[in-house]
Structures are given as structure tokens and as C-alpha cells.
Design a protein around this motif. Structure first.
Motif, PDB file in Angstrom:
ATOM      1  N   VAL A 229       0.805  -1.222   0.000  1.00 44.83           N
ATOM      2  CA  VAL A 229       0.000   0.000   0.000  1.00 44.83           C
ATOM      3  C   VAL A 229       0.844   1.282   0.000  1.00 44.83           C
ATOM      4  CG1 VAL A 229      -1.571   1.363   1.430  1.00 44.83           C
ATOM      5  CG2 VAL A 229      -2.147  -0.975   0.838  1.00 44.83           C
ATOM      6  N   PRO A 230       1.866   1.404   0.829  1.00 42.02           N
ATOM      7  CA  PRO A 230       2.628   2.663   0.782  1.00 42.02           C
ATOM      8  C   PRO A 230       3.276   2.936  -0.575  1.00 42.02           C
ATOM      9  CG  PRO A 230       3.170   1.417   2.747  1.00 42.02           C
ATOM     10  CD  PRO A 230       2.330   0.535   1.911  1.00 42.02           C
ATOM     11  N   PRO A 231       4.014   1.966  -1.172  1.00 39.21           N
ATOM     12  CA  PRO A 231       4.571   2.284  -2.485  1.00 39.21           C
ATOM     13  C   PRO A 231       3.511   2.495  -3.548  1.00 39.21           C
ATOM     14  CG  PRO A 231       5.109   0.018  -1.853  1.00 39.21           C
ATOM     15  CD  PRO A 231       4.515   0.680  -0.665  1.00 39.21           C
ATOM     16  N   LEU A 232       2.350   1.817  -3.419  1.00 38.22           N
ATOM     17  CA  LEU A 232       1.280   2.040  -4.397  1.00 38.22           C
ATOM     18  C   LEU A 232       0.753   3.463  -4.308  1.00 38.22           C
ATOM     19  CD1 LEU A 232      -1.190  -0.952  -4.770  1.00 38.22           C
ATOM     20  CD2 LEU A 232       0.484  -0.048  -6.366  1.00 38.22           C
ATOM     21  N   THR A 233       0.589   3.948  -3.088  1.00 37.47           N
ATOM     22  CA  THR A 233       0.106   5.318  -2.954  1.00 37.47           C
ATOM     23  C   THR A 233       1.136   6.292  -3.494  1.00 37.47           C
ATOM     24  OG1 THR A 233      -0.823   4.504  -0.913  1.00 37.47           O
ATOM     25  CG2 THR A 233      -1.109   6.826  -1.380  1.00 37.47           C
ATOM     26  N   ASN A 234       2.403   6.004  -3.237  1.00 37.76           N
ATOM     27  CA  ASN A 234       3.439   6.847  -3.814  1.00 37.76           C
ATOM     28  C   ASN A 234       3.374   6.824  -5.328  1.00 37.76           C
ATOM     29  OD1 ASN A 234       4.584   7.846  -1.474  1.00 37.76           O
ATOM     30  ND2 ASN A 234       5.858   6.038  -1.205  1.00 37.76           N
ATOM     31  N   GLU A 235       3.039   5.656  -5.868  1.00 44.18           N
ATOM     32  CA  GLU A 235       2.901   5.545  -7.313  1.00 44.18           C
ATOM     33  C   GLU A 235       1.733   6.403  -7.798  1.00 44.18           C
ATOM     34  OE1 GLU A 235       4.407   4.548  -9.841  1.00 44.18           O
ATOM     35  OE2 GLU A 235       2.813   4.469 -11.344  1.00 44.18           O
ATOM     36  N   TYR A 236       0.654   6.418  -7.025  1.00 45.26           N
ATOM     37  CA  TYR A 236      -0.483   7.262  -7.422  1.00 45.26           C
ATOM     38  C   TYR A 236      -0.066   8.725  -7.448  1.00 45.26           C
ATOM     39  CZ  TYR A 236      -5.130   9.241  -7.694  1.00 45.26           C
ATOM     40  OH  TYR A 236      -6.225   9.941  -8.116  1.00 45.26           O
ATOM     41  N   ILE A 237       0.657   9.142  -6.403  1.00 44.04           N
ATOM     42  CA  ILE A 237       1.122  10.529  -6.357  1.00 44.04           C
ATOM     43  C   ILE A 237       2.022  10.812  -7.567  1.00 44.04           C
ATOM     44  CG2 ILE A 237       2.478  12.196  -5.049  1.00 44.04           C
ATOM     45  CD1 ILE A 237       1.715  10.695  -2.515  1.00 44.04           C
ATOM     46  N   GLY A 238       2.937   9.857  -7.836  1.00 44.18           N
ATOM     47  CA  GLY A 238       3.844  10.040  -8.955  1.00 44.18           C
ATOM     48  C   GLY A 238       3.098  10.116 -10.281  1.00 44.18           C
ATOM     49  N   LEU A 239       2.073   9.270 -10.421  1.00 47.30           N
ATOM     50  CA  LEU A 239       1.307   9.249 -11.663  1.00 47.30           C
ATOM     51  C   LEU A 239       0.525  10.548 -11.827  1.00 47.30           C
ATOM     52  CD1 LEU A 239       0.665   7.296 -14.005  1.00 47.30           C
ATOM     53  CD2 LEU A 239      -1.417   6.696 -12.788  1.00 47.30           C
ATOM     54  N   PHE A 240       0.011  11.045 -10.709  1.00 47.72           N
ATOM     55  CA  PHE A 240      -0.711  12.313 -10.755  1.00 47.72           C
ATOM     56  C   PHE A 240       0.220  13.416 -11.237  1.00 47.72           C
ATOM     57  CE2 PHE A 240      -1.818  16.227  -8.345  1.00 47.72           C
ATOM     58  CZ  PHE A 240      -2.919  16.572  -9.111  1.00 47.72           C
ATOM     59  N   LYS A 241       1.436  13.420 -10.698  1.00 51.65           N
ATOM     60  CA  LYS A 241       2.404  14.417 -11.143  1.00 51.65           C
ATOM     61  C   LYS A 241       2.739  14.214 -12.620  1.00 51.65           C
ATOM     62  CE  LYS A 241       5.899  14.912  -8.299  1.00 51.65           C
ATOM     63  NZ  LYS A 241       6.891  14.507  -7.280  1.00 51.65           N
ATOM     64  N   ALA A 242       2.871  12.940 -13.003  1.00 54.23           N
ATOM     65  CA  ALA A 242       3.247  12.652 -14.385  1.00 54.23           C
ATOM     66  C   ALA A 242       2.119  12.974 -15.361  1.00 54.23           C
ATOM     67  CB  ALA A 242       3.642  11.184 -14.527  1.00 54.23           C
ATOM     68  N   SER A 243       0.860  12.936 -14.857  1.00 59.10           N
ATOM     69  CA  SER A 243      -0.269  13.153 -15.765  1.00 59.10           C
ATOM     70  C   SER A 243      -0.249  14.563 -16.351  1.00 59.10           C
ATOM     71  CB  SER A 243      -1.593  12.921 -15.027  1.00 59.10           C
ATOM     72  OG  SER A 243      -1.822  13.965 -14.111  1.00 59.10           O
ATOM     73  N   THR A 244       0.539  15.465 -15.750  1.00 62.60           N
ATOM     74  CA  THR A 244       0.647  16.801 -16.342  1.00 62.60           C
ATOM     75  C   THR A 244       1.234  16.726 -17.744  1.00 62.60           C
ATOM     76  OG1 THR A 244       2.795  16.986 -15.265  1.00 62.60           O
ATOM     77  CG2 THR A 244       0.935  18.007 -14.154  1.00 62.60           C
ATOM     78  N   LEU A 245       1.907  15.613 -18.046  1.00 63.74           N
ATOM     79  CA  LEU A 245       2.583  15.484 -19.332  1.00 63.74           C
ATOM     80  C   LEU A 245       1.627  15.450 -20.516  1.00 63.74           C
ATOM     81  CD1 LEU A 245       5.563  13.053 -18.854  1.00 63.74           C
ATOM     82  CD2 LEU A 245       5.586  15.271 -19.939  1.00 63.74           C
ATOM     83  N   VAL A 246       0.367  15.063 -20.272  1.00 67.29           N
ATOM     84  CA  VAL A 246      -0.543  14.955 -21.414  1.00 67.29           C
ATOM     85  C   VAL A 246      -0.802  16.322 -22.031  1.00 67.29           C
ATOM     86  CG1 VAL A 246      -1.658  12.866 -20.610  1.00 67.29           C
ATOM     87  CG2 VAL A 246      -2.597  15.088 -19.953  1.00 67.29           C
ATOM     88  N   PHE A 247      -0.333  17.365 -21.356  1.00 70.25           N
ATOM     89  CA  PHE A 247      -0.526  18.701 -21.925  1.00 70.25           C
ATOM     90  C   PHE A 247       0.186  18.829 -23.272  1.00 70.25           C
ATOM     91  CE2 PHE A 247       3.529  20.755 -21.638  1.00 70.25           C
ATOM     92  CZ  PHE A 247       3.362  21.964 -22.281  1.00 70.25           C
ATOM     93  N   ILE A 248       1.280  18.044 -23.451  1.00 69.51           N
ATOM     94  CA  ILE A 248       1.998  18.174 -24.719  1.00 69.51           C
ATOM     95  C   ILE A 248       1.136  17.774 -25.889  1.00 69.51           C
ATOM     96  CG2 ILE A 248       4.374  17.963 -23.882  1.00 69.51           C
ATOM     97  CD1 ILE A 248       4.166  14.996 -24.390  1.00 69.51           C
ATOM     98  N   LEU A 249       0.077  16.997 -25.627  1.00 72.29           N
ATOM     99  CA  LEU A 249      -0.824  16.631 -26.722  1.00 72.29           C
ATOM    100  C   LEU A 249      -1.981  17.619 -26.822  1.00 72.29           C
ATOM    101  CD1 LEU A 249      -1.010  12.787 -26.188  1.00 72.29           C
ATOM    102  CD2 LEU A 249       0.446  14.065 -27.728  1.00 72.29           C
TER     103      LEU A 249
END
Lengths: 320, 241, 289
Positions: A229-249
Motif C-alpha cells: 500500500v505505501p509504495p502504491l500510494t506513492n505511485e499514485y502521487i507520482g502518476l498524478f504528477k506525471a499526468s501533467t505530461l498529457v498537456f503536450i498533446l
């Protein structure tokens, strides 16, 4: 008799220390504020008028993140499970088989046929595992940026008829890339979690008559989940941060507003404040939730802290 | 050799040592016993100044050492210490553990240090284990390396902080044997331990500590068989039974 | 006691290439080739089209050079900064802990892309005028802005590395420090000879992961047209239809870019693995999940 209180002096030091720390922190914040706002003054009404726009944009990110995360979790779990398959050398497979077959009294013809099947099955397992390995390595070894562009290229070139407007192509491409990406990362988390649960636990469960799935469901997962659970939640946070990347499209997210500096000329600091506020609120709050969850569900004796109590008196580093 | 006068130590509001005075002659082996939390370990740490006493004076060969103008590193070189949890440097082999103080603190060349370290390892019976890492050694072996590491600094006295209480029973003997030999050679020692066999055969004196004070002291025979204080008696009864 | 023995005190060298690792390497090479062939077949493109490399080759190489330059700028800064930030975080003095915590929380909480864009747009404003006049006179604004964006990536990673090193420091038990002091070591000696070697070993595996992340994060500079491989390839890809090149080249371009990044992260993580094996000590393995 005067009672000496030697900790008094320490307390005074602590106080000065705290004061200095506060001065440094506030000073640094003021310095940034001064450089960015200067004599212009903070325009609170600008923030009040525009923050809604950014909040709406951030819901797009949250939506994409959540969908990708949930779908990716399903894929990632099975991928991670696949990757826990042990690769057994062919020699050992043959030796084990012959050792077992010697005891039974089958005809040599049936026996060699069975042996071929066994070897083939081992080969299939090996291949499946290696495909899983390759997927995870490719996803983790290349930037999400490139993955998004790749997904977009595939949609545009191979499925031109599927989408009518460009923004839905962009949205789908972003979602596909985010899902594929998080699946790879989550597979790694699940693999580590599953492998950490001692193999003796599986043996004990199977000895009680559990099926492979049953052992997974009732014995391994309850233990592994606490580690995961802890690394998964960290992954969610990381993915949320990474989701900003879709702006390039060209998907409308808060980044799109930021990137368009000219449209917001003169409100540098206000935009900075809104975007930073939104992101820090979400990521920092989530991170604190993980910490709380982690201590809430910890089982004595399970986990890295306990097995290495001497050394790990603090939380190990979060997985980036 | 080692003299301690009226030491007090506070940890926050906790008064751990309440006016301890102690005088240890050269060549003497003093054993300190007492229930956990009675301040035995803190007393040892006050002697080599790993813990600074809040009040009172510590003397080493007649010189007061808890003064601002005396370097703490110098004091600790004079007094070796062995810990309950061994504290061998995890990243170094047995030989390197013994050598580190020689090369870095005393500035001795590597070759000379290695020769000396090998001699010490042989003395504690571990000549064959010089390239082993602490994780590859048993508890008893680790503790013997730790003793060799402390001895390498040529200390004038040795402090032992429950050296056998973290050991499995089968390894206690080998460590005690090394310590007994050391005492027979005339090393000045202060040992916190509950090994009564060791205490009665080796100790010249036994101190019983409780709640940060020395309650009673005397020969092993007196403390174990004819204690004066009720607290000493009940404690001794507990550990002997 | 055999005094004639040479004073061999250094650790025995671990063998770096064993039959198992060689086999593993062959397996990986075969797997990578198969994967590329599969993609080519599936998406109907060829990575070995000479026309492609005539047109795209120089762009690819230029971008590769740009990316390597950024990596060489970002990695040292982030590791050094992260190390000292991690060290400061275990300090007993709040004067150090509070500002460092603020720095770490801010940079860890923000998406690197946002940081890159902010730094690119406003990095110039954050530099005091005096420094600009003295040190940066004559340097074009664009260069300053792109460097600021690269520094944002370095800071973002430094914040993560600070946490890695902090955990490494905190994993060294207090008893080790106490034992060093009991031998008469000065604080810096205890740090140099006892604490740091252990921190280093415990931090290596997570550091390897983090360095791979930094390398991939340099691709974010494409968002500000930083002149590295992704942005240059993006420009080229955008002109495909105008120039009349086949649209399938898109896949070839992005596969080539992906392979470059993969090679870079693979190299760095394996280098760290080699280091890890070289300094492997029983009882000092980092646990990470």
C-alpha cells in the motif's frame, strides 16, 4: 538545597535554534515573493477570480490519473505475479521428471511424451515470464514523454478513422500511455511485495489444502498488501504528477494555462501560487495519508522495519 | 587509576546517576551489578566521557578529565570499551575493525597496524577469521573481535558493558575466558555483568547499584552470601536462583 | 601467528563478469532484438531505412549530444545537493532541518514538468540583478532559461535523493558512532571512516533507480524546446507530412529515441549494480520494496 536543572540551558538553545529556523524559512519565502511580485503587489482578486479555472483543469488530471491507476493496477498485479515465477533450468526439470517417473511403471513411450510436455510447459512459463520482464523493463527504461508520443503516433497512423476530433485522440493517447506506464511500475511493486512474503507461507497454505489462488487470496495478499500500500500510494502521487505530461498533446490541464505565459502576463506570481497550492495540497496530503495508513496497519513482525530492527529505526526511503 | 567523585547525570527530567563515587586501583577488576535502569551503563559512559556528567569529577591517573581543556578523544583512547551489542563496524572485516583505530586515531602505518591487529586477533583466538565480516561471525566471535579492537589502542583500563548478555548461552564461555585472561594479566577493568561465576572468580570488588546510587560494595563473598542491604539481598536472590 | 604473511587488508575483489551474468547479457540482447523486430512487424516500419537516417540521422545525433550534456549537468548537481540535503536533514539543528524540509517537500510535491516550465519562464526573474549583470552578461536569455529548467530537474531529483541519503544515514545504528567515539575518533573521523562508508553502501541501490529517473526526466526539457533529443525529434516528426516522408517514420523516430533512453538508463543502473557488487558487504544490504 537548590535543585539544578541542566536541561534548562539546552531548552534555551532549542528556542534560539527554532527562532533562527523560522527566520530562515520565512526569509526564503519572502525573498522569492519579493523577486516575483516586487513592488507590484499581490493581486488577490486575480487569484479569487481564476482559481476555479485551475481547479476544473486539475480534475481532468485527477480523472485521468485515477482511471489509468485502476486499470493499470489490474494489469500490474498479474504482470507482477507472472514475474515471480521462478525460472528452473531445463536440466533440473528433466532430472526431476526422470527421478519421479522411475518410480511409476509407465511405458517408455508415454514417459517420453510426458517429459516433452513437461519441458514444453517449462518453456512456456519461461517465455511468459520473460515477456513480462521485457514489458516492465521497456516501460521503466524509457520516458513517459516518449511513451505518450508513441501512443499518439499509433492512434493517429493506425486508427485514423476511430476519432473524429483531435482532442479526443489526444485524451485517449494520454490515457493509454499513462495506463501502460503505471502498469509497468505497479508490476514491479507487486512483484517485490509478493516476493517479500516468505515462501514458507505459501507452503503452509498449500499444506492446509488451499489452491494456488486460494493461498494468494487468503494468505499472501493480506500480508503483501500491507507492504504494497505505501509504495502504491506513492505511485499514485507520482502518476498524478506525471499526468501533467498529457498537456503536450493539447489536453486542457492547468499546465496549459501556465505554459501560455503571454495570456497571463503580469500575473506571474499569482499563477505560480495557484498551481503550486493545488499540487502541494494534493501531493502532500496524500503523502501524509500514506504515513498514517502505514502505521495504522502495521503488523508486528511483518515488514522491513521489524526484520531489520537494529538498523531501520526510521522509515526506509519512499520509492521514487 | 580511575576515580569518580560525586557524579550526577540527568536525561531531561530523569535523574539517572545520583552522586556516584568510586575509586578503582590499578590492576583491579571491579564488577558492577544491579537491576536494569539502575544507571550502570551510564556510569561506564561517564568514565570515558561518551556521556558528559552534569556534576562531579572524573579522574584518570590523578588528572581530572571532564574539564573543558582536555580533549575527549584523548580520554577515550586511554580507556577501552566493549559494548553489549558488539558494535563492530559492519562494513569492515575483523582485521580492518581492529586496525581502524590504529591507523586513523593513532596514525600508525598500515603494515605495522596489520601485524599488531593479527597478534590481537590471535590472542582472542580468531586468527583464522581475519577476513570475515561481522555478519559472518557468531555473536561470541564478534564480541571477541570487539575486545581485540579495544585492546589495540593499548588502553590503561577497560570498560565492559554487559558483554555477554546479547550472546547465546553457548558463546558466553569463550568471551568470559578472554576477559578472565585479561584480568589475570593485570588489566584494570570495570565490568557490568550478571555472570555470577565470572564475578566471584575474577572480581576484586563488586558494586551493587540501584536507582542511580551505589547501594553496597564489597568482596564477591560478602555481596553474594552476606549482603547487608535488603535490596541487595533480594536482587542477588533473584539472579542466583 | 604467521608474521611473514603480507599485510593484505584490502577487500577481495568480486568477479564482475561471471558465466551467469554473461548468459543474462546474451538473453537481454536477444530479447531486445526480438522486441524491436516484433514492433517493426506489428507497426509496419523499418528502423534500418537508409533514407530515414539520411534525413533524421544528424538531428538524432545532435539531440543525443544535447541530452548527454544535460545528463552530465543534472546528475552531478543532483547527487551532491541531495547528499548534503540528506545530511542536513538528520541534523539536530532546526536551522538546518526546517529550510531543507521545506525545500524537499516543495520539490517532491511539484510535478517536474511544472517545475521545468516555471523555471524556464520565470527562472530569469529569480536571479538577482547584480548576479545577472556580473556573471551572466552576454549570455542569451534562452540559454539562461533552459539551464534554469535543467536545474529545476536537478533540484527535483535532489529532493528525492535527499530522502534516500537521509534513510541511509538513519540506517546506521547509533552504536556504530558510539563505538567509533569510544576508540577516540574525532567526530569527523567517525563520520569519514564509520558512518559514510555504511551510508554509501545502503544508499546505492535506491540511488541507481533515482538516477535512471533523472535521465528520463531530462526528456521534459522538450516541453520548453530545450534542444535535446525529444524536442529535436518532435520538430522533425512535425515536418514529416510537409516534407513528404512516410508517416510510419514516426514509429522509427520514437523507437530510436526510446532505445537511446533505454540504453542510457540501462547503462547507469548496471554501473551502479557493478559498484554495489564491488562494495558488497555481508550484513549491509539495503532493503527496498
Amino acid at each position: 538545597m537548590t535543585k539544578r536543572l541542566p536541561w534548562n540551558r539546552e531548552n534555551r538553545w532549542r528556542w534560539i535554534d527554532t527562532l533562527l529556523a523560522a527566520i530562515v524559512v520565512i526569509g526564503a519565502l519572502l525573498y522569492v515573493y519579493e523577486l516575483m511580485v516586487g513592488s507590484r503587489g499581490l493581486q488577490v482578486d486575480y487569484i479569487a477570480a481564476n482559481y476555479g479555472q485551475y481547479l476544473r483543469a486539475v480534475t481532468v488530471n485527477l480523472y485521468m490519473t485515477t482511471v489509468a491507476f485502476v486499470v493499470g493496477m489490474t494489469v500490474g498485479f498479474f504482470l507482477g505475479w507472472l514475474r515471480t515465477i521462478r525460472s528452473v533450468p531445463v536440466k533440473k526439470v528433466i532430472r526431476d521428471y526422470t527421478a519421479l517417473a522411475d518410480a511409476s511403471s509407465r511405458s517408455p513411450f508415454v514417459r517420453s511424451g510426458m517429459l516433452a510436455l513437461t519441458v514444453a510447459w517449462t518453456g512456456v512459463k519461461y517465455l511468459v515470464r520473460r515477456i513480462g520482464d521485457a514489458y516492465v523493463e521497456i516501460i521503466r527504461g524509457t520516458p513517459l514523454f516518449v511513451q505518450i508520443l508513441f501512443a499518439w503516433s499509433i492512434l493517429v497512423v493506425n486508427f485514423p478513422g476511430l476519432f473524429t476530433n483531435p482532442s479526443s485522440v489526444a485524451f485517449t493517447a494520454g490515457l493509454v500511455a499513462l495506463t501502460a506506464n503505471t502498469a509497468g511500475y505497479q508490476a514491479e511493486i507487486f512483484r517485490a511485495g509478493l516476493q517479500t512474503v516468505h515462501s514458507g507461507q505459501v507452503e503452509a497454505a498449500r499444506a492446509l489444502g488451499f489452491s494456488r489462488l486460494g493461498a494468494m487470496r487468503h494468505v499472501i495478499l493480506p500480508q503483501a498488501l500491507r507492504l504494497i500500500v505505501p509504495p502504491l500510494t506513492n505511485e499514485y502521487i507520482g502518476l498524478f504528477k506525471a499526468s501533467t505530461l498529457v498537456f503536450i498533446l493539447g489536453v486542457q490541464t492547468e499546465i496549459t494555462f501556465v505554459a501560455n505565459k503571454n495570456a497571463f502576463a503580469g500575473h506571474v506570481f499569482e499563477i505560480f501560487a495557484i498551481v503550486t497550492g493545488i499540487f502541494l495540497l494534493i501531493t502532500v496530503v496524500l503523502a501524509k495519508v500514506v504515513q498514517a495508513l502505514e502505521s495504522r496497519f502495521r503488523i508486528p513482525g511483518l515488514g522491513i522495519q521489524q526484520t531489520r530492527s537494529e538498523r531501520h529505526r526510521a522509515r526506509p526511503a519512499e520509492v521514487p | 587509576m580511575i576515580r569518580v567523585e560525586g557524579i550526577h547525570k540527568y536525561f531531561g527530567t530523569l535523574h539517572v546517576l545520583r552522586g556516584i563515587s568510586l575509586d578503582v586501583e590499578k590492576g583491579e577488576a571491579v564488577v558492577v551489578i544491579g537491576p536494569s535502569g539502575s544507571g550502570k551503563s551510564t556510569l561506564l559512559r561517564c568514565i570515558n566521557l561518551l556521556v558528559e556528567p552534569d556534576e562531579g569529577r572524573v579522574f584518570l591517573e590523578g588528572t581530572q578529565v571532564n574539564r573543558a581543556d582536555i580533549r575527549r578523544e584523548w580520554v577515550r583512547q586511554q580507556v577501552g570499551m566493549v559494548f553489549q551489542s558488539f558494535n563492530l563496524f559492519t562494513h569492515l572485516t575483523a582485521l580492518q575493525n581492529v586496525m581502524l583505530g590504529l591507523t586513523q586515531v593513532k596514525g600508525i602505518s598500515k603494515d605495522v597496524a596489520a601485524t599488531k591487529a593479527r597478534q590481537l586477533l590471535a590472542r582472542v583466538g580468531l586468527a583464522a577469521k581475519e577476513h570475515a565480516y561481522p555478519a559472518q561471525l557468531s555473536g561470541g566471535q564478534q564480541q571477541r573481535v570487539a575486545i581485540a579492537r579495544a585492546l589495540a589502542m593499548d588502553p590503561k583500563a577497560m570498560l565492559f558493558d554487559e558483554p555477554t548478555s546479547a550472546l547465546d548461552p553457548e558463546y558466553i564461555r569463550e568471551v568470559l575466558d578472554v576477559m578472565t585472561a585479561l584480568a589475570r594479566e593485570g588489566m584494570t577493568m570495570i565490568v557490568v555483568t550478571h555472570e555470577m561465576g565470572f564475578a566471584s572468580s575474577v572480581a576484586s570488588r563488586i558494586l551493587f547499584m540501584d536507582t542511580g546510587m551505589i547501594i553496597e560494595e564489597g568482596t564477591p563473598d560478602k555481596i553474594f552470601h552476606h549482603p547487608e542491604h535488603e535490596r541487595t539481598r533480594s536482587f542477588v536472590d533473584k539472579i542466583l536462583r | 601467528m604467521d608474521t611473514a604473511a603480507p599485510a593484505r587488508t584490502e577487500r577481495p575483489r568480486a568477479r564482475l563478469v561471471t558465466p551467469t551474468t554473461a548468459l543474462r547479457g546474451a538473453e537481454i540482447a536477444a530479447g531486445a532484438t526480438l522486441a524491436i523486430l516484433f514492433f517493426q512487424e506489428f507497426l509496419q516500419f523499418s528502423l534500418f531505412d537508409p533514407n530515414l537516417w539520411l534525413a533524421y540521422g544528424p538531428i538524432f545525433l545532435g539531440g543525443l549530444g544535447g541530452t548527454i550534456r544535460f545528463i552530465l549537468l543534472v546528475i552531478p548537481i543532483s547527487v551532491i545537493l541531495g547528499f548534503f540535503l540528506g545530511w542536513a536533514r538528520i541534523s539536530l539543528h532546526r536551522v538546518l532541518v526546517w529550510p531543507v524540509t521545506m525545500f524537499v517537500d516543495f520539490f517532491r510535491g511539484m510535478p517536474p514538468l511544472v517545475l521545468v516550465i516555471f523555471a524556464f519562464l520565470f527562472g530569469d526573474d529569480l536571479i538577482p540583478q547584480a548576479i545577472k549583470d556580473r556573471l551572466l552578461a552576454g549570455i542569451p536569455l534562452r540559454v539562461v532559461s533552459v539551464t534554469a529548467a535543467a536545474l529545476a530537474i536537478a533540484f527535483h531529483s535532489a529532493a528525492y535523493q535527499a530522502e534516500i541519503f537521509r534513510a541511509g544515514f538513519q540506517s546506521v545504528p547509533m552504536g556504530q558512532l558510539e563505538a567509533a567515539q569510544a576508540l577516540g575518533m574525532k567526530p569527523w573521523q567517525a563520520m569519514r571512516w564509520v558512518v559514510l562508508p555504511q551510508t554509501f553502501r545502503l544508499s546505492l541501490p535506491p540511488l541507481g533507480n533515482e538516477l535512471a529517473v533523472v535521465i528520463k526526466d531530462t526528456s521534459l526539457l522538450a516541453a520548453v524546446a530545450g534542444g535535446e533529443i525529444v524536442s529535436r525529434s518532435q520538430n522533425f516528426a512535425g515536418t514529416l507530412s510537409i516534407s513528404g516522408y512516410p508517416v510510419e517514420w514516426l514509429f522509427a523516430i520514437w523507437t530510436a529515441v526510446a532505445i537511446s533512453y533505454f540504453a542510457a538508463t540501462f547503462t547507469v543502473t548496471r554501473l551502479l549494480l557493478v559498484l554495489e557488487r564491488r562494495f558488497h558487504t555481508p550484513g549491509l544490504e539495503a532493503v527496498s520494496i
